[in-house]
Write a protein that holds these residues in place. Structure first.
Motif, PDB file in Angstrom:
ATOM      1  N   ARG A 330      38.099  38.805  50.602  1.00 30.56           N
ATOM      2  CA  ARG A 330      38.033  38.303  49.225  1.00 30.56           C
ATOM      3  C   ARG A 330      38.434  39.381  48.223  1.00 30.56           C
ATOM      4  O   ARG A 330      39.100  39.100  47.212  1.00 30.56           O
ATOM      5  N   THR A 334      41.822  38.954  45.971  1.00 32.10           N
ATOM      6  CA  THR A 334      41.722  38.927  44.508  1.00 32.10           C
ATOM      7  C   THR A 334      42.714  39.900  43.880  1.00 32.10           C
ATOM      8  O   THR A 334      43.432  39.564  42.927  1.00 32.10           O
ATOM      9  N   THR A 373      34.980  37.228  40.969  1.00 33.41           N
ATOM     10  CA  THR A 373      35.046  36.749  42.358  1.00 33.41           C
ATOM     11  C   THR A 373      33.675  36.808  43.028  1.00 33.41           C
ATOM     12  O   THR A 373      33.290  35.898  43.777  1.00 33.41           O
TER      13      THR A 373
END
Length: 811
Positions: A330, A334, A373
């Motif tokens: 992640r 991002t 995020t």
């Protein structure tokens, strides 16, 4: 066949281009060559600036264009002789097209990537055309547009190569081309629609590598303004030198980390075909430069040290990451989606944190996106909000053979640690070709020089001195240093430089080293000084192996030692005040010295140049214990009482001692016994005993009137007035067939100082001149003491003791 690429600095003006053509002519005598040229120096930047200006003001854009035209027409006038009219016409045509594009930008108020690519292409189109026609007049040469040979996709500013079509075009062209020299523009290309595209940063190097690979060239030569890839940036590390041979992988590592003579993608086409690359200097063509190849000859296991600045560390941490897959995915996803480039990665094995390096310009954006995020995990306290550290730099030690040598990383981190370079993060690949560390940007210069000294230099260690106090001792010290400079370098491999110099009024600094032949004049013309300004300037210099040298007897100077030690700057001093100050302060200075790995040496505090403290330390460190110390520790007092008798006056002998440099500037410090008390206190403390100056009993021989004076004039007047008192002291000793000696004693944890009658059978009796003597009674020397004897006062011997301590700092 060979491919030669010349960068912007190599073709910046007519004189440089003449050098290029000379190199081209020589190379073409043995083989066919393809010559790839960049735009004339800084032209591409000016072209793009003009395009941006055209959005706001077409007049400003036209003015920028005129400066570009002026350079190109000047080169045409200088270099083109036979075909000047034809070449000038084509150059004018190209500039007319460029002006039309600028006017279109102004009218449409639009500046797309497609337009930017077209604008930036004119630099190479112009330079390659002009240089080619200059070559055609003298050599078997031709010009070819790279846009007709190199084909790409439709990304205009950083296009991807269609290698299948590009290789065929290049091969077909050169098969039919009969000319010995072909001159092409770098950086530019075109797509399937015939529209101009560019290859992005380092595009001219990349173009040259594409040609070399397509033609199976014998060698690709990159001609620039330096003589190869250097062991470090020569602008930062003056001792850096070109690397003779290096592997493709090592070159890529150095290029990634800021070695700007080569752009990393350049290597890829040549690496696939294993085509040697040579980095050469247009302005020193006979220099061999650097050869990049598959199997370079063995050299140093570390090939180079590189760095780049303006880095930020982004840290994601928290217990909620442990054992939970997907956090890294992640994070990188991002950053990737936001087109934020990650230049450094490290992760703790505990999975508690992951750290990445990005450029400073991307840091705030990265922080904002990552906090978004991971907002759920942050809200639930599973992880902390993203931590950002700015103003950092990455420093990298590179070498393919490092994996075969133990201890290199230890050397790297040890040398940085000794110079107070704080390491924020570390990364090392499993191939062990690169050890990278993130450090403060302000430490980059010091770190590069420290590592270069560690891995490349002839083990000549550079010591940088910051000296305060240039009286008797300071002046003699500087003279000795100048005298011994060559000896130190030749025999001890030490390069000792004075970087900063001050007295009570002025200070002068020179990071290249102060010329000790005329230091007095330089200091007199220096700037106004203060202890704070001198310290701040020393700290700003931020040089490796720095040492602060105190040649004063000043209380205020002694109070700034802690500041220097906390910056890992060593302290060497003949000033006794700090080590004889309150016990807590003495212990603090010693502790800080150990904590920050900064030497704190004060051999000259006792016995001037005699190795008294060093010998004592060796006894204690080897397990011996001191029970008793007897000593004559004042060279000035010994001089006074050796020369004072019924035929002299005490006043005159003390004045003579001061004139010859045996006493402190204030002679009362010596004669009151304070100086000797400080010395025996220092010896007691170095022996492991906790004493204060107030614990030492003093048997004063000066009259109360003399002790109460506040200046030298009144002090000397009191000595003259009390001459009878001093004659009586002499007579009492002489009547007993004894000599007067001012003795310091330390026995069973207690110390005292005072004037004593010394009989003829005592070791102190024949102590002449200004000599000192120390008797150490220890476990190993219980009956017959360890004796140290010799000159214990004077500017020369004190200066030599300081000199010796400075050399000790290098151990």
């Amino acid at each position: 066949m060979k491919v030669l690429k010349f960068g912007g600095s190599s073709v910046a003006n007519s004189e440089n281009i003449k050098k290029v053509l000379s190199i081209v002519e020589k190379a073409s005598k043995s083989t066919k060559i393809a010559v790839v040229v960049s735009a004339f120096g800084k032209t591409t930047n000016k072209l793009l600036a003009g395009a941006t200006e055209a959005l706001e003001d077409i007049t400003t854009a036209k003015e920028t264009l005129e400066t570009i035209k002026e350079l190109h027409y000047r080169v045409v006038d200088d270099l083109i002789l036979k075909n000047k009219k034809e070449v000038s016409k084509e150059v004018t045509c190209l500039f007319d097209r460029l002006l039309s594009i600028y006017e279109g930008i102004f009218l449409l108020q639009e500046l797309s990537n497609k337009t930017l690519a077209k604008v930036s292409s004119f630099g190479e189109r112009l330079s390659s055309y002009i240089i080619a026609y200059s070559a055609i007049e003298k050599l078997d040469a031709t010009h070819q547009e790279s846009r007709d040979l190199i084909f790409t996709n439709n990304i205009f500013l950083n296009a991807q190569i269609n290698f299948e079509k590009t290789n065929k075009n290049i091969t077909d062209f050169f098969t039919k081309n009969s000319h010995q020299i072909t001159i092409l523009g770098g950086f530019i290309s075109s797509n399937a629609n015939g529209e101009t595209t560019t290859l992005g940063r380092g595009g001219s190097d990349f173009s040259a590598a594409i040609y070399a690979a397509s033609l199976d060239a014998d060698e690709l030569q990159i001609w620039t303004d330096v003589s190869g890839m250097y062991t470090a940036n020569p602008r930062v590390v003056k001792q850096a030198f070109p690397i003779p041979e290096i592997s493709y992988e090592e070159a890529m590592e150095l290029s990634h980390f800021g070695a700007k003579v080569l752009y990393p993608p350049t290597i890829q086409p040549s690496l696939r075909k294993e085509i040697p690359i040579r980095i050469k200097n247009t302005f020193d063509p006979e220099n061999n430069g650097t050869l990049i190849s598959k199997n370079p000859k063995n050299g140093n296991e570390v090939k180079g040290i590189s760095h780049f600045e303006d880095i930020s560390l982004i840290t994601l941490e928290g217990g909620g990451m442990i054992g939970i897959p997907g956090f890294s995915k992640r994070l990188f996803e991002t950053l990737s989606q936001a087109k934020i480039n990650v230049v450094f990665i490290t992760q703790a094995s505990s999975e508690h944190s992951i750290c990445v390096g990005v450029y400073d310009s991307d840091a705030n954006k990265a922080k904002e996106l990552l906090n978004e995020t991971f907002s759920i995990e942050i809200d639930r306290k599973k992880i902390k909000p993203v931590i950002v550290e700015n103003d950092l730099a990455i420093i990298a030690v590179v070498g393919e053979s490092m994996k075969n040598h133990q201890g290199l990383s230890g050397q790297m981190f040890s040398s940085l640690g000794k110079n107070n370079v704080n390491i924020r993060a570390i990364a090392q690949g499993s191939t062990e070709k690169n050890i990278s560390a993130v450090i403060n940007k302000s430490d980059a210069k010091k770190a590069l020089n420290t590592l270069h000294e560690q891995f490349f230099e002839e083990k000549i260690k550079q010591i940088n001195l910051f000296v305060t106090g240039v009286g008797n001792v300071g002046e003699r010290f500087l003279a000795q240093l100048e005298q011994q400079k060559k000896h130190l370098k030749k025999n001890l491999k030490l390069n000792v430089r004075v970087i900063g110099l001050s007295n009570s009024r002025k200070m002068v600094f020179n990071e290249k080293g102060i010329d000790l032949k005329n230091w007095k004049e330089l200091l007199e013309n220096g700037e106004q000084t203060s202890l704070e300004k001198f310290f701040n300037k020393t700290k700003e210099c931020n040089l490796r192996n720095s040492v602060f040298v105190d040649n004063t007897a000043n209380q205020a100077v002694s109070e700034v030692y802690e500041n220097y030690l906390r910056q890992s700057i060593g302290v060497v001093t003949c000033n006794k005040i700090a080590c004889a100050s309150l016990l807590d302060n003495y212990k603090t200075l010693k502790a800080i010295s150990r904590r920050y790995n900064a030497p704190f040496l004060f051999e000259t505090n006792v016995g001037a140049g005699l190795p008294i403290i060093d010998t004592l330390k060796n006894l204690i460190n080897s397990g011996d214990s001191v029970h008793k110390i007897q000593a004559v520790l004042s060279g000035s007092l010994n001089f006074v009482f050796n020369n004072f008798n019924e035929n002299t006056t005490f006043h005159d002998i003390v004045a003579q001692a001061q004139k010859e440099g045996y006493t402190e500037p204030d002679p009362k410090i010596d004669l009151s016994g304070v100086d000797v008390a400080r010395k025996i206190l220092i010896l007691a403390r170095e022996s492991g005993y906790d004493l204060e100056l107030s614990d030492i009993s003093k048997n004063a021989f000066l009259p109360e009137e003399s002790l109460k004076t506040t200046n030298n004039k009144d002090f000397y007047a009191s000595l003259a007035k009390n001459e009878a008192h001093f004659q009586q002291i002499f007579k009492e000793a002489n009547d007993k067939n004894c000599r007067l000696k001012y003795v310091a004693e330390f026995v069973d944890g207690k110390a005292n100082v005072g004037l004593q009658h010394i009989p003829a059978d005592h070791p102190f009796y024949n102590l002449e001149g200004s000599d000192n003597i120390v008797l150490f009674f220890t476990d190993r020397y219980p009956e017959n003491p360890l004796i140290i004897k010799g000159a214990g006062a004077g500017a020369d011997v004190t200066a030599s003791g300081i000199f010796a301590d400075i050399i000790r700092t290098t151990k």
